[in-house]
Motif scaffolding. Structure first.
Motif, PDB file in Angstrom:
ATOM      1  N   VAL A  32      41.160  39.773  74.146  1.00  0.00           N
ATOM      2  CA  VAL A  32      40.634  38.419  74.239  1.00  0.00           C
ATOM      3  C   VAL A  32      41.021  37.677  72.965  1.00  0.00           C
ATOM      4  O   VAL A  32      40.814  38.177  71.864  1.00  0.00           O
ATOM      5  CB  VAL A  32      39.092  38.451  74.388  1.00  0.00           C
ATOM      6  CG1 VAL A  32      38.516  37.056  74.398  1.00  0.00           C
ATOM      7  CG2 VAL A  32      38.703  39.209  75.644  1.00  0.00           C
ATOM      8  N   VAL A  33      41.614  36.490  73.134  1.00  0.00           N
ATOM      9  CA  VAL A  33      41.974  35.665  71.985  1.00  0.00           C
ATOM     10  C   VAL A  33      41.282  34.320  72.090  1.00  0.00           C
ATOM     11  O   VAL A  33      40.882  33.891  73.169  1.00  0.00           O
ATOM     12  CB  VAL A  33      43.506  35.492  71.841  1.00  0.00           C
ATOM     13  CG1 VAL A  33      44.179  36.812  71.552  1.00  0.00           C
ATOM     14  CG2 VAL A  33      44.112  34.866  73.083  1.00  0.00           C
ATOM     15  N   ARG A  34      41.148  33.673  70.951  1.00  0.00           N
ATOM     16  CA  ARG A  34      40.439  32.392  70.905  1.00  0.00           C
ATOM     17  C   ARG A  34      41.327  31.378  70.195  1.00  0.00           C
ATOM     18  O   ARG A  34      41.961  31.688  69.195  1.00  0.00           O
ATOM     19  CB  ARG A  34      39.135  32.591  70.142  1.00  0.00           C
ATOM     20  CG  ARG A  34      38.319  31.336  69.934  1.00  0.00           C
ATOM     21  CD  ARG A  34      37.023  31.641  69.205  1.00  0.00           C
ATOM     22  NE  ARG A  34      37.215  32.360  67.952  1.00  0.00           N
ATOM     23  CZ  ARG A  34      37.398  31.774  66.765  1.00  0.00           C
ATOM     24  NH1 ARG A  34      37.420  30.478  66.667  1.00  0.00           N
ATOM     25  NH2 ARG A  34      37.558  32.514  65.688  1.00  0.00           N
ATOM     26  N   ALA A  60      40.635  31.733  81.286  1.00  0.00           N
ATOM     27  CA  ALA A  60      40.154  31.177  80.029  1.00  0.00           C
ATOM     28  C   ALA A  60      38.881  30.387  80.296  1.00  0.00           C
ATOM     29  O   ALA A  60      38.680  29.868  81.396  1.00  0.00           O
ATOM     30  CB  ALA A  60      41.211  30.277  79.397  1.00  0.00           C
ATOM     31  N   VAL A  61      38.025  30.328  79.285  1.00  0.00           N
ATOM     32  CA  VAL A  61      36.824  29.507  79.336  1.00  0.00           C
ATOM     33  C   VAL A  61      36.773  28.662  78.073  1.00  0.00           C
ATOM     34  O   VAL A  61      37.335  29.039  77.040  1.00  0.00           O
ATOM     35  CB  VAL A  61      35.528  30.352  79.482  1.00  0.00           C
ATOM     36  CG1 VAL A  61      35.506  31.099  80.801  1.00  0.00           C
ATOM     37  CG2 VAL A  61      35.370  31.310  78.327  1.00  0.00           C
ATOM     38  N   ILE A  69      40.514  33.100  75.739  1.00  0.00           N
ATOM     39  CA  ILE A  69      41.528  33.484  76.713  1.00  0.00           C
ATOM     40  C   ILE A  69      41.434  34.991  76.947  1.00  0.00           C
ATOM     41  O   ILE A  69      41.521  35.777  76.002  1.00  0.00           O
ATOM     42  CB  ILE A  69      42.937  33.114  76.202  1.00  0.00           C
ATOM     43  CG1 ILE A  69      42.981  31.625  75.861  1.00  0.00           C
ATOM     44  CG2 ILE A  69      43.997  33.481  77.231  1.00  0.00           C
ATOM     45  CD1 ILE A  69      44.037  31.257  74.857  1.00  0.00           C
ATOM     46  N   PHE A  70      41.250  35.367  78.188  1.00  0.00           N
ATOM     47  CA  PHE A  70      41.171  36.764  78.571  1.00  0.00           C
ATOM     48  C   PHE A  70      42.576  37.198  78.995  1.00  0.00           C
ATOM     49  O   PHE A  70      43.052  36.796  80.046  1.00  0.00           O
ATOM     50  CB  PHE A  70      40.173  36.957  79.716  1.00  0.00           C
ATOM     51  CG  PHE A  70      38.794  36.466  79.354  1.00  0.00           C
ATOM     52  CD1 PHE A  70      37.909  37.309  78.694  1.00  0.00           C
ATOM     53  CD2 PHE A  70      38.398  35.172  79.638  1.00  0.00           C
ATOM     54  CE1 PHE A  70      36.647  36.862  78.345  1.00  0.00           C
ATOM     55  CE2 PHE A  70      37.138  34.716  79.290  1.00  0.00           C
ATOM     56  CZ  PHE A  70      36.258  35.567  78.633  1.00  0.00           C
ATOM     57  N   PRO A  75      38.548  40.218  86.633  1.00  0.00           N
ATOM     58  CA  PRO A  75      37.660  39.086  86.925  1.00  0.00           C
ATOM     59  C   PRO A  75      36.797  38.731  85.701  1.00  0.00           C
ATOM     60  O   PRO A  75      36.522  39.589  84.858  1.00  0.00           O
ATOM     61  CB  PRO A  75      36.787  39.594  88.067  1.00  0.00           C
ATOM     62  CG  PRO A  75      36.833  41.072  87.962  1.00  0.00           C
ATOM     63  CD  PRO A  75      38.159  41.424  87.364  1.00  0.00           C
ATOM     64  N   VAL A  76      36.432  37.477  85.632  1.00  0.00           N
ATOM     65  CA  VAL A  76      35.546  36.983  84.560  1.00  0.00           C
ATOM     66  C   VAL A  76      34.229  36.590  85.206  1.00  0.00           C
ATOM     67  O   VAL A  76      34.205  35.867  86.197  1.00  0.00           O
ATOM     68  CB  VAL A  76      36.168  35.766  83.832  1.00  0.00           C
ATOM     69  CG1 VAL A  76      35.212  35.201  82.812  1.00  0.00           C
ATOM     70  CG2 VAL A  76      37.488  36.161  83.186  1.00  0.00           C
ATOM     71  N   ARG A  77      33.150  37.067  84.639  1.00  0.00           N
ATOM     72  CA  ARG A  77      31.825  36.760  85.157  1.00  0.00           C
ATOM     73  C   ARG A  77      31.011  36.156  84.016  1.00  0.00           C
ATOM     74  O   ARG A  77      30.890  36.765  82.952  1.00  0.00           O
ATOM     75  CB  ARG A  77      31.150  38.020  85.675  1.00  0.00           C
ATOM     76  CG  ARG A  77      29.804  37.778  86.300  1.00  0.00           C
ATOM     77  CD  ARG A  77      29.265  39.012  86.964  1.00  0.00           C
ATOM     78  NE  ARG A  77      29.201  40.129  86.034  1.00  0.00           N
ATOM     79  CZ  ARG A  77      28.107  40.838  85.821  1.00  0.00           C
ATOM     80  NH1 ARG A  77      26.998  40.579  86.490  1.00  0.00           N
ATOM     81  NH2 ARG A  77      28.106  41.822  84.965  1.00  0.00           N
TER      82      ARG A  77
END
Length: 80
Positions: A32-34, A60-61, A69-70, A75-77
């Motif tokens: 995971v990066v930001r 990404a969220v 960024i995943f 899946p992202v929950r």
């Protein structure tokens, strides 16, 4: 000068930024990066960023000016 500019001086600015992001050790290990939202807007643009996410199957969220960024296709929950 940013390290990615030194590493890829012949590439256009935004392509070098993308390489630095997605070829980082963290991204390569499905981590995971930001990044700051304003950097994505300024250096790349949302349309190109979304295209790259779609191409790689990543998610990404965004929250409080940061984009997480995943770098995997899982899946992202959202917990809460």
């Amino acid at each position: 000068m940013a390290s990615w500019k030194k590493a890829c001086p012949s590439l256009p600015h935004r392509d070098a930024w993308l390489l630095q992001l997605f070829q980082s050790q963290t991204a390569a290990k499905s981590g995971v990066v930001r990044r700051q939202k304003r950097d994505i807007e300024r250096l790349l643009g949302w349309e190109r960023f979304r295209q790259e996410l779609n191409h790689r199957g990543f998610h990404a969220v965004e929250n409080a000016g940061q984009v997480v960024i995943f770098c995997n296709q899982g899946p992202v929950r959202i917990i809460r």
